[in-house]
Design a protein around this motif. Structure first.
Motif, PDB file in Angstrom:
ATOM      1  N   ASP A  39     -17.347  55.538 -13.398  1.00  0.00           N
ATOM      2  CA  ASP A  39     -18.532  56.030 -14.118  1.00  0.00           C
ATOM      3  C   ASP A  39     -18.233  56.862 -15.367  1.00  0.00           C
ATOM      4  OD1 ASP A  39     -17.830  58.477 -12.892  1.00  0.00           O
ATOM      5  OD2 ASP A  39     -19.902  59.014 -12.430  1.00  0.00           O
ATOM      6  N   HIS A  97      -9.686  61.593 -13.260  1.00  0.00           N
ATOM      7  CA  HIS A  97      -9.011  60.499 -12.572  1.00  0.00           C
ATOM      8  C   HIS A  97      -7.825  60.029 -13.407  1.00  0.00           C
ATOM      9  CE1 HIS A  97     -12.107  60.226  -9.585  1.00  0.00           C
ATOM     10  NE2 HIS A  97     -13.053  59.927 -10.453  1.00  0.00           N
ATOM     11  N   ASN A 126      -7.571  56.364  -7.078  1.00  0.00           N
ATOM     12  CA  ASN A 126      -8.878  56.901  -6.696  1.00  0.00           C
ATOM     13  C   ASN A 126      -9.727  55.754  -6.171  1.00  0.00           C
ATOM     14  OD1 ASN A 126     -11.031  59.007  -6.630  1.00  0.00           O
ATOM     15  ND2 ASN A 126     -12.047  57.515  -7.967  1.00  0.00           N
ATOM     16  N   GLU A 127     -10.132  55.876  -4.918  1.00  0.00           N
ATOM     17  CA  GLU A 127     -11.070  54.955  -4.287  1.00  0.00           C
ATOM     18  C   GLU A 127     -10.721  53.488  -4.475  1.00  0.00           C
ATOM     19  OE1 GLU A 127     -15.083  55.996  -5.355  1.00  0.00           O
ATOM     20  OE2 GLU A 127     -14.977  57.835  -4.171  1.00  0.00           O
ATOM     21  N   ASN A 162     -13.477  60.963  -0.066  1.00  0.00           N
ATOM     22  CA  ASN A 162     -14.650  61.064  -0.951  1.00  0.00           C
ATOM     23  C   ASN A 162     -15.844  60.564  -0.149  1.00  0.00           C
ATOM     24  OD1 ASN A 162     -12.728  61.672  -2.844  1.00  0.00           O
ATOM     25  ND2 ASN A 162     -13.120  59.917  -4.182  1.00  0.00           N
ATOM     26  N   TYR A 189     -20.257  60.665   0.368  1.00  0.00           N
ATOM     27  CA  TYR A 189     -21.533  61.010  -0.274  1.00  0.00           C
ATOM     28  C   TYR A 189     -22.766  60.862   0.611  1.00  0.00           C
ATOM     29  CZ  TYR A 189     -19.182  61.753  -4.703  1.00  0.00           C
ATOM     30  OH  TYR A 189     -18.383  62.252  -5.705  1.00  0.00           O
ATOM     31  N   GLU A 198     -14.191  64.726  -2.644  1.00  0.00           N
ATOM     32  CA  GLU A 198     -15.441  64.510  -3.384  1.00  0.00           C
ATOM     33  C   GLU A 198     -16.607  64.533  -2.424  1.00  0.00           C
ATOM     34  OE1 GLU A 198     -15.966  61.224  -6.101  1.00  0.00           O
ATOM     35  OE2 GLU A 198     -13.908  61.412  -6.844  1.00  0.00           O
ATOM     36  N   TRP A 234     -17.441  67.578  -5.888  1.00  0.00           N
ATOM     37  CA  TRP A 234     -17.564  66.841  -7.150  1.00  0.00           C
ATOM     38  C   TRP A 234     -18.748  67.400  -7.895  1.00  0.00           C
ATOM     39  CZ3 TRP A 234     -14.122  64.057  -9.423  1.00  0.00           C
ATOM     40  CH2 TRP A 234     -14.489  63.165 -10.444  1.00  0.00           C
ATOM     41  N   PHE A 271     -20.613  65.815 -16.560  1.00  0.00           N
ATOM     42  CA  PHE A 271     -19.774  65.106 -17.541  1.00  0.00           C
ATOM     43  C   PHE A 271     -20.467  63.820 -17.976  1.00  0.00           C
ATOM     44  CE2 PHE A 271     -18.498  63.778 -13.305  1.00  0.00           C
ATOM     45  CZ  PHE A 271     -18.420  62.390 -13.398  1.00  0.00           C
ATOM     46  N   ARG A 329     -27.840  57.325 -13.678  1.00  0.00           N
ATOM     47  CA  ARG A 329     -27.370  58.510 -14.408  1.00  0.00           C
ATOM     48  C   ARG A 329     -28.404  58.915 -15.455  1.00  0.00           C
ATOM     49  NH1 ARG A 329     -24.387  58.564 -10.684  1.00  0.00           N
ATOM     50  NH2 ARG A 329     -22.149  58.247 -10.660  1.00  0.00           N
ATOM     51  N   ASN A 336     -23.218  62.347 -15.437  1.00  0.00           N
ATOM     52  CA  ASN A 336     -23.128  62.695 -14.017  1.00  0.00           C
ATOM     53  C   ASN A 336     -23.446  64.178 -13.907  1.00  0.00           C
ATOM     54  OD1 ASN A 336     -22.019  63.505 -11.446  1.00  0.00           O
ATOM     55  ND2 ASN A 336     -20.981  61.514 -11.387  1.00  0.00           N
TER      56      ASN A 336
HETATM   57  C1  GCB Z   1     -16.977  58.677  -6.890  1.00  0.00           C
HETATM   58  C2  GCB Z   1     -15.968  58.589  -7.960  1.00  0.00           C
HETATM   59  C3  GCB Z   1     -16.297  59.518  -9.127  1.00  0.00           C
HETATM   60  C4  GCB Z   1     -17.787  59.445  -9.437  1.00  0.00           C
HETATM   61  C5  GCB Z   1     -18.545  59.917  -8.211  1.00  0.00           C
HETATM   62  C6  GCB Z   1     -20.056  59.876  -8.396  1.00  0.00           C
HETATM   63  O1  GCB Z   1     -16.756  58.304  -5.766  1.00  0.00           O
HETATM   64  O2  GCB Z   1     -14.664  58.844  -7.510  1.00  0.00           O
HETATM   65  O3  GCB Z   1     -15.524  59.125 -10.232  1.00  0.00           O
HETATM   66  O4  GCB Z   1     -18.123  60.202 -10.551  1.00  0.00           O
HETATM   67  O5  GCB Z   1     -18.232  59.097  -7.128  1.00  0.00           O
HETATM   68  O6  GCB Z   1     -20.648  60.895  -8.673  1.00  0.00           O
HETATM   69  O7  GCB Z   1     -20.619  58.789  -8.266  1.00  0.00           O
END
Ligand code: GCB
Length: 600
Positions: free
Chosen positions: A166, A335, A414-415, A469, A471, A509, A554, A559, A567, A571
């Motif tokens: 992103d 990253h 990363n991921e 990570n 969410y 994250e 996170w 940013f 978005r 973010n």
């Molecule tokens: C993630 C990514 C990060 C993104 C974040 C998000 O898993 O590692 O680069 O910015 O999620 O906020 O979606």
């Protein structure tokens, strides 16, 4: 000289001059610059600051989103006093690829937009004259390059990047350019690794020089400039009595000075600050100097207004002050490897860094920002070429950063997509190849994405400790359903707990996009209240499991991202706004972190 990455400095043997300021700049929409001899003169250039990403200066969208070839040029005076030395240009970061020309002569190319490279220009340079330095650069994204993405051509013929991540594809000369000079017989590299005894430490060092002639001596000074140990030879031990250890948020640094001499003549000298400390993973503990540490900190970005991903010492200073105010002790260079000044700050301030290579976007589903694909990433026919570039960048990152006491671990991806067996051979090769690269044998890790769980990941055997990570509460089970998000998180963590895996887990994250100033009682997503509730949910979970040894929400700050329907101009998961002012959640989290001892 071209593999050399030591940070430049000026002393009686070496010369370093930053070439920051205004450079000439031009887009090359038709990729005609080479054929049209732009290496000799850029026609009708505009001025562009360096270091900076070019994107956000422009007021038209075609320029901001520009994808393809672009050129920089500058006249550089090289003083005659440097005659007899090797002359180089050191680029801190040219995003993503560059070819360097000096006085029309092609010097070298480099790919990888977040690591430095040195161009040996000795044979091309004219002394006591202006020299024309020209760079042909390119910012396209490809599946066989880091970071991963695609470059599409729109129906109107314009190119557009489609990142599988992103963050905005900020491009240009994002870090300082240095003119350097050093003796022919010079220090190429060094390593320094500590081991601790009872009130005594041994720093085992190695020094590589460009020529075998000459002898090497090494001196270690403390912060009062007192010599505490000396040694001779290209490798040896510096024994320090009553060492002042480098500790988390209590840093002590020593200055290591390497001299190369022949016939009583000093040929070269190089000095750097090092820290005496050890890092170990013991069961589910992360230990510094044998003491357990709980990581409190952030995922971050090098990102600020106007100059995008340009390294800005002022922004960095502010970020360190914010992190200190929060009671943080660590961060991940998500990253991509950051500017070298960041590591120097961290060395001095006693922060721990998880140093990440730009292996991001290695997951087709992550391309979902742009309408993702179902295929497993590592089954793609591009992965062989990608592996070479990936290993090359891991090698350079470790090469560059290995002597920083602040560097705790290497994050190799990363991921990535690890929920298909096709990932295993790639991971096996990468983890094996990386082991030998670090003389300090730091732990290696990578972040496991939401879909790569205890049940679904085929690559859990590789990391020395885990970065998760996750969410829930944002990308799934959001809003009023957050209680189900918490339950799901606990279900997964119960499986980690019941398994025979005895390694630390760090949450690298989690977070909620939050519009600063948006208040709602009771909360809704995007409000300041919801961000706090989400953090509180995660913190309850962290406090329930002993093997969770760190939390890095996170993100430190909002940013810039690609445009998209997920978005709103970037973010917004920052605890701070993009201009580095706190959201409500920062006050909540600060209190929690101040209440947690640094080490326990
Ligand atoms: C993630 C990514 C990060 C993104 C974040 C998000 O898993 O590692 O680069 O910015 O999620 O906020 O979606």
């Amino acid at each position: 000289m071209e593999q050399e990455l030591l940070y430049p400095l000026t002393n009686k043997c070496r010369f370093d001059q930053k070439l920051d300021g205004l450079w000439d700049f031009k887009f090359d929409r038709e990729s005609q610059g080479l054929a049209d001899n732009w290496t000799a003169k850029l026609p009708d250039p505009i001025k562009m600051p360096v270091p900076a990403s070019f994107n956000d200066f422009f007021t038209d969208k075609d320029s901001r989103e520009y994808t393809g070839d672009f050129w920089y040029a500058k006249r550089v005076f090289v003083p005659g006093s440097l005659r007899g030395k090797l002359i180089g240009l050191r680029f801190g970061a040219a995003t993503h690829r560059a070819t360097v020309y000096v006085n029309g002569q092609e010097i070298r190319s480099h790919e990888g937009g977040f690591l430095p490279f040195l161009a040996d220009i000795t044979s091309a340079v004219k002394f006591d004259e202006d020299n024309l330095v020209v760079l042909k650069m390119n910012n396209e994204l490809h599946r066989d390059a880091l970071p991963a993405g695609d470059t599409a051509v729109l129906k109107n013929g314009k190119k557009m990047v489609k990142p599988f991540f992103d963050f905005y594809n900020y491009s240009g000369l994002n870090r300082s350019v240095h003119l350097v000079a050093m003796p022919e017989n010079h220090v190429v590299d060094y390593t320094a690794v500590s081991s601790l005894g009872d009130d005594v430490a041994t720093v085992h060092y190695t020094v590589t020089t460009s020529q075998s002639a000459g002898s090497v001596s090494v001196t270690l000074r403390d912060e009062n400039d007192q010599i505490v140990a000396t040694s001779n030879g290209r490798s040896g031990d510096l024994v320090v009595q009553h060492p002042q250890l480098w500790n988390v948020r209590d840093a002590h640094l020593y200055t290591l000075t390497i001299q190369v001499t022949a016939n009583d003549q000093l040929l070269d000298e190089y000095s750097d600050e090092i820290g005496i400390r050890t890092i170990t993973i013991a069961g589910h503990q992360i230990e510094v100097n044998g003491q357990p540490v709980y990581l409190k900190g952030f995922g971050r970005h090098e990102d600020s207004i106007y100059a995008g991903r340009a390294f800005d010492l002022n922004v960095e200073k502010r970020d360190f002050e914010l992190m200190k105010w929060m009671g943080a002790n660590s961060f991940r260079t998500s990253h991509y490897p950051y500017d070298e000044e960041v590591y120097r700050f961290a060395d001095r301030e006693g922060f721990l860094i998880i140093d990440e290579v730009p292996a991001v976007g290695f997951k087709m589903a992550a391309a979902s920002f742009l309408g993702g694909l179902d295929q497993s990433f590592f089954a793609g026919d591009w992965t062989e070429e990608l592996y070479k570039k990936h290993l090359d960048q891991v090698t350079d990152m470790i090469h560059r950063d290995k002597n920083h006491p602040s560097v705790l671990a290497w994050s190799l991806f990363n991921e990535p997509d690890t929920s298909s067996k096709s990932a295993v051979p790639y991971f096996e090769k990468m983890f094996a190849a990386t082991k030998a690269l670090d003389p300090d044998q730091r732990p290696r890790t990578f972040t496991l994405n939401e879909d790569d769980t205890f049940d679904t990941s085929y690559c859990k055997q590789f990391p020395d400790f885990y970065l998760l990570n996750r969410y829930p509460g944002w990308y799934h089970k959001w809003g009023y359903e957050i209680s189900d998000g918490e339950a799901g998180l606990r279900e997964e963590l119960d499986k980690w707990a019941a398994s025979d895996i005895d390694k630390p887990v760090v949450f690298s994250e989690y977070g909620a996009d939050t519009q600063p100033g948006l208040h709602k009682l009771p909360s809704v997503m995007w409000s300041e209240e919801y961000q706090i509730e989400l953090l509180q949910m995660f913190n309850r979970v962290f406090d329930s499991y002993d093997f969770i040894r760190g939390e890095q929400p996170w993100n430190l700050a909002d940013f810039q991202t690609v445009e998209g329907n997920m978005r709103v101009n970037g973010n917004k998961k920052g605890l701070f706004t993009r201009d580095r002012q706190p959201k409500e959640a920062a006050f909540y989290l600060r209190q929690r972190w101040l209440d947690i001892d640094n080490n326990f």
